[in-house]
Motif scaffolding. Sequence first.
Motif, PDB file in Angstrom:
ATOM      1  N   LYS A 268       7.630   9.316  57.760  1.00  0.00           N
ATOM      2  CA  LYS A 268       8.120  10.150  56.673  1.00  0.00           C
ATOM      3  C   LYS A 268       8.292   9.125  55.423  1.00  0.00           C
ATOM      4  N   ASP A 269       8.979   8.157  55.857  1.00  0.00           N
ATOM      5  CA  ASP A 269       9.182   7.006  54.875  1.00  0.00           C
ATOM      6  C   ASP A 269       7.857   6.453  54.287  1.00  0.00           C
TER       7      ASP A 269
ATOM      8  N   ASN B  20       8.345  16.828  60.182  1.00  0.00           N
ATOM      9  CA  ASN B  20       9.709  17.473  60.507  1.00  0.00           C
ATOM     10  C   ASN B  20       9.837  18.203  61.771  1.00  0.00           C
TER      11      ASN B  20
ATOM     12  N   GLU C 231      10.478  23.036  50.990  1.00  0.00           N
ATOM     13  CA  GLU C 231      12.122  23.103  51.066  1.00  0.00           C
ATOM     14  C   GLU C 231      12.741  24.020  51.902  1.00  0.00           C
TER      15      GLU C 231
ATOM     16  N   ASP D 205       2.630   6.902  47.044  1.00  0.00           N
ATOM     17  CA  ASP D 205       2.115   6.776  45.748  1.00  0.00           C
ATOM     18  C   ASP D 205       2.332   5.544  45.050  1.00  0.00           C
TER      19      ASP D 205
ATOM     20  N   THR E 279      -0.542  11.380  42.845  1.00  0.00           N
ATOM     21  CA  THR E 279      -1.110  10.060  43.245  1.00  0.00           C
ATOM     22  C   THR E 279      -1.784   9.577  41.895  1.00  0.00           C
TER      23      THR E 279
ATOM     24  N   GLU F  18       0.205  16.302  51.345  1.00  0.00           N
ATOM     25  CA  GLU F  18       1.649  15.790  51.733  1.00  0.00           C
ATOM     26  C   GLU F  18       2.511  16.833  52.079  1.00  0.00           C
TER      27      GLU F  18
ATOM     28  N   VAL G  81       4.258  16.275  55.719  1.00  0.00           N
ATOM     29  CA  VAL G  81       5.899  16.336  55.817  1.00  0.00           C
ATOM     30  C   VAL G  81       6.339  17.325  56.812  1.00  0.00           C
TER      31      VAL G  81
ATOM     32  N   THR H 161       5.609  22.949  47.477  1.00  0.00           N
ATOM     33  CA  THR H 161       7.062  21.968  47.540  1.00  0.00           C
ATOM     34  C   THR H 161       7.952  22.726  47.607  1.00  0.00           C
TER      35      THR H 161
ATOM     36  N   ASP I 150       6.324   9.186  51.832  1.00  0.00           N
ATOM     37  CA  ASP I 150       7.183   9.158  50.553  1.00  0.00           C
ATOM     38  C   ASP I 150       6.837   7.927  49.645  1.00  0.00           C
ATOM     39  N   GLN I 151       6.313   6.876  50.323  1.00  0.00           N
ATOM     40  CA  GLN I 151       6.034   5.604  49.358  1.00  0.00           C
ATOM     41  C   GLN I 151       4.707   5.509  49.109  1.00  0.00           C
TER      42      GLN I 151
END
Length: 440
Positions: free
Chosen positions: A218-219, A55, A16, A225, A250, A47, A51, A12, A222-223
């Motif tokens: 991407k949304d 990107n 970032e 889980d 999850t 994940e 992502v 993670t 994110d949704q």
Amino acid sequence: MTSISARGESPTVALERFNKSLKGQALEASIYSLTSLLKRRQIYDSEPCAVATANLLLQVVAKSKATDVDQLLSQISTVGSRLVAAQPKEPVVANIVRRVLGLIRDEAEEDRNGNMSQSSGQATPTGTEPLTTGASTVAGDSFSTLRQALTRASTQTPPGPYSVPKTKSLLHLLSAAGPTDGSVFGLNLSGSSTPTSHGRAKIQTVRSEVIDGIEEIKDEIDQVDDQISANAEAQIRPGEYVMVHEPSATVRRFLLKAASKRRFTLIVVVHPSRQRTAGTVYADLGKSLAKYGVSTINVVSSGVTAYMPRVNKVVLGSRAVFADGSVLMDAGTAVIARAAKKQGSAVVILSGVYKFSPEIPFDEAALVDWGNPSLAVDYSDGDIVNHVTVENPVTELITEDLVDIYVSNLGVHSRDHLSNIIDEHYKQEDLEFYTAGDTY
């Protein structure tokens, strides 16, 4: 369980850092950065890899200098091939590339259909009517020549799905069938500036729509889980014994959602090397479940068979779900799935649709990832370590016959339903995009 990379940071944190670097970095530098992060396993797990890939491809689409759809498809395929080559053991990377390629094809198809609708009101010449230009009528040999040219142009098969449609205006037909200098019967029909302007406007429209589509992907990730956990109440019944293996984010969300409606007993299986840290890692999960009256039991993997007779259901996360129903998972889950199958306990796989891969894993060894062997054998043991080869798998594949139900962000699925979902999300022509050879 989320492990720590060789750099000493979680995926993670590495993700970032990569996302921040995209803002002021050249495109080629961004591509090199992500391929390096994937090779060094600084960005790993489904994940973060998905992502990061989304990107980067968004940047490729936004900064691409492609003048038509085919060029944009080629660039995305080439960049995607480099990412897959950097980390072939993360199937979600190829999945996201295929999704973006499918977006481009869909938007191009919509644009083509829109052009066809606009041109449908224009008159199309027939071979039985004379062509009039002003007060003059084209007849005799001239008309025969024109009619043959029109027939050839209107019956030619377009070279690809993004070619000019068969239903064309007279101007386009004459341009396609006429002499190379663009003149037909003294009329200059080359229109060299118009097609170029139209092509530029078309690719800009497609580019804008594809960028919006990537944002939607991407949304969706994110949704995932929250959408999967919406099925928890239907899957876990009151009084059941539920077994999990080092639950991912999850799975934890799924359990907490079920606990808000159901009372059950949770058995958490951990690897012996992580037994000491399991209490700390899953302390928050245990406390949260306890608020709902759910008790938690921590068990090492060697004790699975002793508890399995009491287990009603096994809930497992996944790294990828393949077209045949087999699942790529964290190492240690296969023994649980086999024990559950033997005992007759249901095995439930939780997976976002972005993890559904159209591939079939014929070479299982190529998918298995290997980790630090010191987690399995302590090198302080002395001479014995110097005379053995220690392999510590991080992932493993479980076969489709060990799985009963797949729960995704689209609902609950049987193995036979997976092919329908895969067909809806990927184009046939993009399944093996990474075999293309050009270098971007």
